[in-house]
Design a protein around this motif. Structure first.
Motif, PDB file in Angstrom:
ATOM      1  N   LEU A 167       8.580  -2.426  11.069  1.00  0.00           N
ATOM      2  CA  LEU A 167       7.646  -1.465  10.136  1.00  0.00           C
ATOM      3  C   LEU A 167       6.514  -2.362   9.502  1.00  0.00           C
ATOM      4  O   LEU A 167       5.518  -1.592   9.395  1.00  0.00           O
ATOM      5  CB  LEU A 167       8.600  -1.127   8.853  1.00  0.00           C
ATOM      6  N   SER A 168       6.667  -3.681   9.327  1.00  0.00           N
ATOM      7  CA  SER A 168       5.438  -4.433   8.935  1.00  0.00           C
ATOM      8  C   SER A 168       4.355  -4.367  10.035  1.00  0.00           C
ATOM      9  O   SER A 168       3.358  -4.336   9.499  1.00  0.00           O
ATOM     10  CB  SER A 168       5.796  -5.885   8.522  1.00  0.00           C
ATOM     11  N   LEU A 169       4.657  -4.464  11.052  1.00  0.00           N
ATOM     12  CA  LEU A 169       3.622  -4.420  12.015  1.00  0.00           C
ATOM     13  C   LEU A 169       3.205  -3.015  12.236  1.00  0.00           C
ATOM     14  O   LEU A 169       1.710  -2.969  12.248  1.00  0.00           O
ATOM     15  CB  LEU A 169       4.309  -4.771  13.564  1.00  0.00           C
ATOM     16  N   ALA A 170       3.816  -1.949  11.827  1.00  0.00           N
ATOM     17  CA  ALA A 170       3.240  -0.671  12.100  1.00  0.00           C
ATOM     18  C   ALA A 170       2.458  -0.403  10.711  1.00  0.00           C
ATOM     19  O   ALA A 170       1.242  -0.049  11.108  1.00  0.00           O
ATOM     20  CB  ALA A 170       4.449   0.437  11.904  1.00  0.00           C
ATOM     21  N   LEU A 171       2.911  -0.883   9.679  1.00  0.00           N
ATOM     22  CA  LEU A 171       1.899  -0.950   8.444  1.00  0.00           C
ATOM     23  C   LEU A 171       0.548  -1.565   8.613  1.00  0.00           C
ATOM     24  O   LEU A 171      -0.439  -1.061   8.513  1.00  0.00           O
ATOM     25  CB  LEU A 171       2.678  -1.396   7.431  1.00  0.00           C
ATOM     26  N   ILE A 188       3.337   4.999   2.762  1.00  0.00           N
ATOM     27  CA  ILE A 188       4.677   4.532   3.639  1.00  0.00           C
ATOM     28  C   ILE A 188       5.360   3.228   3.015  1.00  0.00           C
ATOM     29  O   ILE A 188       6.449   3.094   2.930  1.00  0.00           O
ATOM     30  CB  ILE A 188       4.133   3.939   5.084  1.00  0.00           C
ATOM     31  N   CYS A 189       4.324   2.438   2.106  1.00  0.00           N
ATOM     32  CA  CYS A 189       4.928   1.261   1.581  1.00  0.00           C
ATOM     33  C   CYS A 189       5.951   1.651   0.378  1.00  0.00           C
ATOM     34  O   CYS A 189       6.963   1.094   0.016  1.00  0.00           O
ATOM     35  CB  CYS A 189       3.843   0.247   0.853  1.00  0.00           C
ATOM     36  N   GLY A 214       1.470  -6.077   0.485  1.00  0.00           N
ATOM     37  CA  GLY A 214       0.646  -6.663  -0.391  1.00  0.00           C
ATOM     38  C   GLY A 214      -0.809  -6.698  -0.048  1.00  0.00           C
ATOM     39  O   GLY A 214      -1.608  -6.423  -0.780  1.00  0.00           O
ATOM     40  N   ARG A 215      -0.927  -6.870   1.359  1.00  0.00           N
ATOM     41  CA  ARG A 215      -2.480  -6.801   2.211  1.00  0.00           C
ATOM     42  C   ARG A 215      -2.735  -5.270   1.777  1.00  0.00           C
ATOM     43  O   ARG A 215      -4.045  -5.140   1.506  1.00  0.00           O
ATOM     44  CB  ARG A 215      -2.219  -7.126   3.569  1.00  0.00           C
ATOM     45  N   ILE A 216      -1.800  -4.324   2.014  1.00  0.00           N
ATOM     46  CA  ILE A 216      -2.347  -2.841   2.091  1.00  0.00           C
ATOM     47  C   ILE A 216      -2.771  -2.613   0.548  1.00  0.00           C
ATOM     48  O   ILE A 216      -3.545  -1.752   0.193  1.00  0.00           O
ATOM     49  CB  ILE A 216      -1.094  -2.020   2.473  1.00  0.00           C
ATOM     50  N   ALA A 217      -1.758  -3.245  -0.286  1.00  0.00           N
ATOM     51  CA  ALA A 217      -2.172  -2.699  -1.934  1.00  0.00           C
ATOM     52  C   ALA A 217      -3.462  -3.213  -2.311  1.00  0.00           C
ATOM     53  O   ALA A 217      -4.583  -2.863  -2.883  1.00  0.00           O
ATOM     54  CB  ALA A 217      -1.114  -3.418  -2.825  1.00  0.00           C
ATOM     55  N   PHE A 218      -3.894  -4.411  -1.908  1.00  0.00           N
ATOM     56  CA  PHE A 218      -5.329  -4.943  -2.206  1.00  0.00           C
ATOM     57  C   PHE A 218      -6.399  -4.216  -1.595  1.00  0.00           C
ATOM     58  O   PHE A 218      -7.393  -3.853  -1.903  1.00  0.00           O
ATOM     59  CB  PHE A 218      -5.583  -6.443  -1.599  1.00  0.00           C
TER      60      PHE A 218
END
Length: 371
Positions: A167-171, A188-189, A214-218
């Motif tokens: 899931l982390s890789l997909a995100l 998705i997160c 966390g990366r996606i939120a930033f």
């Protein structure tokens, strides 16, 4: 006591007192120092084996560390955690293609095999996107067919629906593939990753997933949520140095230099040379922005040393390092530093990987240096 017996006892006592001290027994020789980098069997205990892999990485023995990671995967063919760790290390050490064939012969479960392949392909994709962004300042062809990779992501999630690594890789792929991570990755997160994190027992897997969100939120313009997620990742796994670097980069971009400095310094303890290089490079940029020239120079030179490079050979340096160090040394009155700056900036300007904006800046600095 009879007089004769008393006399004998006194004579014996005197003789004993007058006898010279016996020499002390020879001390045992000190044990020979153990070379931590020397070849040794893979420990049977998994925790000790993981520690052994980290030691070998610090010794510069990528092949030895890979052998340990491979042995761990062979002990558990269904472990997506071990498949992920092996694929990451193989990619970082530049030995992915060699390991692909070796791993293909293992009777892995469908989930472990999917995670290994997805880790490999997404890592290549992310690296190429970062390289193209650095060189051109804009997105370009990452060298991996995005449509095909998207299908691989879907296939991996089909056999590893609740796996934090898949899931982390997909995100991470989705966040970079889409123009706006708020469209698909952020929901998705919220709707899938967060419920999974609440019940996961695999702390390492949970840390990887929390850091991905966390990366996606930033990237979605939600720094408070991003900090919460990164903090959770490091709470779960204090040695998750990749998360520390990603968080530091986000704070650096936001201008939070003190926090970026703290996180980059934390990541300089990573066993992986690749991560230590990124940490020292980021540390140099942060110190430079804080106008701490000496500390910035020391960090840049440490970045070169981590990769076994010498700043006296600028043609061999990565372009981002030759530019950053060259620009730093150009801003001084020291003749030796300015001479070194000329060599570094010439190397950058001649590097085909240099982006146009920085190449122009390098040429301006060279003119200012009288080149």
């Amino acid at each position: 006591m009879p007089r004769a017996s008393l006399l004998c006892a006194l004579l014996l006592a005197c003789a004993h007192q007058a006898a010279p001290d016996e020499p002390a027994p020879p001390s045992a020789p000190a044990p020979a120092a153990v070379d931590p980098c020397a070849a040794a069997p893979v420990p049977g205990d998994s925790t000790k084996a993981l520690a052994r892999a980290d030691v070998l990485l610090r010794c510069g023995d990528d092949a030895g560390a890979l052998a340990v990671r491979f042995a761990l995967l062979r002990r558990d063919y269904g472990s997506t955690a071990r498949a992920y760790a092996l694929a990451v290390l193989a990619h970082e050490s530049g030995q992915g293609p060699e390991f692909d064939a070796t791993v293909a012969d293992l009777p892995l479960t469908a989930a472990a095999r999917a995670v290994y392949r997805l880790t490999r392909d997404v890592s290549i994709y992310l690296d190429n996107v970062a390289r193209l962004t650095e060189e051109t300042g804009k997105r370009g062809d990452p060298g991996v067919e995005a449509g095909s990779l998207a299908r691989d992501v879907a296939a991996a999630l089909a056999v590893a629906a609740d796996d934090p690594y898949a899931l982390s890789l997909a995100l991470r792929f989705t966040a970079l593939h889409d123009a706006d991570p708020r469209e698909r990755a952020a929901p998705i997160c919220r709707d899938r990753a967060d419920p999974l994190l609440a019940r996961l027992r695999d702390r390492e897997g949970a840390a990887v997933l929390a850091a991905a969100c966390g990366r996606i939120a930033f990237r979605s313009g939600e720094p408070i949520d991003g900090r919460r997620r990164f903090a959770r990742a490091l709470e779960l796994s204090p040695r998750h140095h990749a998360a520390a670097i990603a968080w530091a980069a986000a704070e650096l971009a936001a201008g939070n230099l003190a926090e970026a400095l703290r996180l980059y310094e934390l990541a300089t303890e990573a066993p992986s040379p690749r991560l230590r290089y990124a940490a020292f490079l980021g540390l140099g940029v942060t110190h430079a922005r804080r106008h701490e020239r000496d500390a910035a120079e020391a960090a840049y030179r440490s970045a070169a040393a981590v990769r076994g490079l010498d700043t006296a050979a600028p043609d061999r340096l990565p372009p981002e390092l030759s530019f950053n160090l060259g620009a730093l040394l150009a801003d001084t009155n020291d003749p030796a530093a300015r001479t070194e700056a000329r060599g570094l900036l010439r190397a950058y300007a001649a590097d085909p990987r240099a982006d146009d904006r920085r190449r122009l800046r390098a040429r301006i600095l060279l003119r200012e240096l009288g080149d």
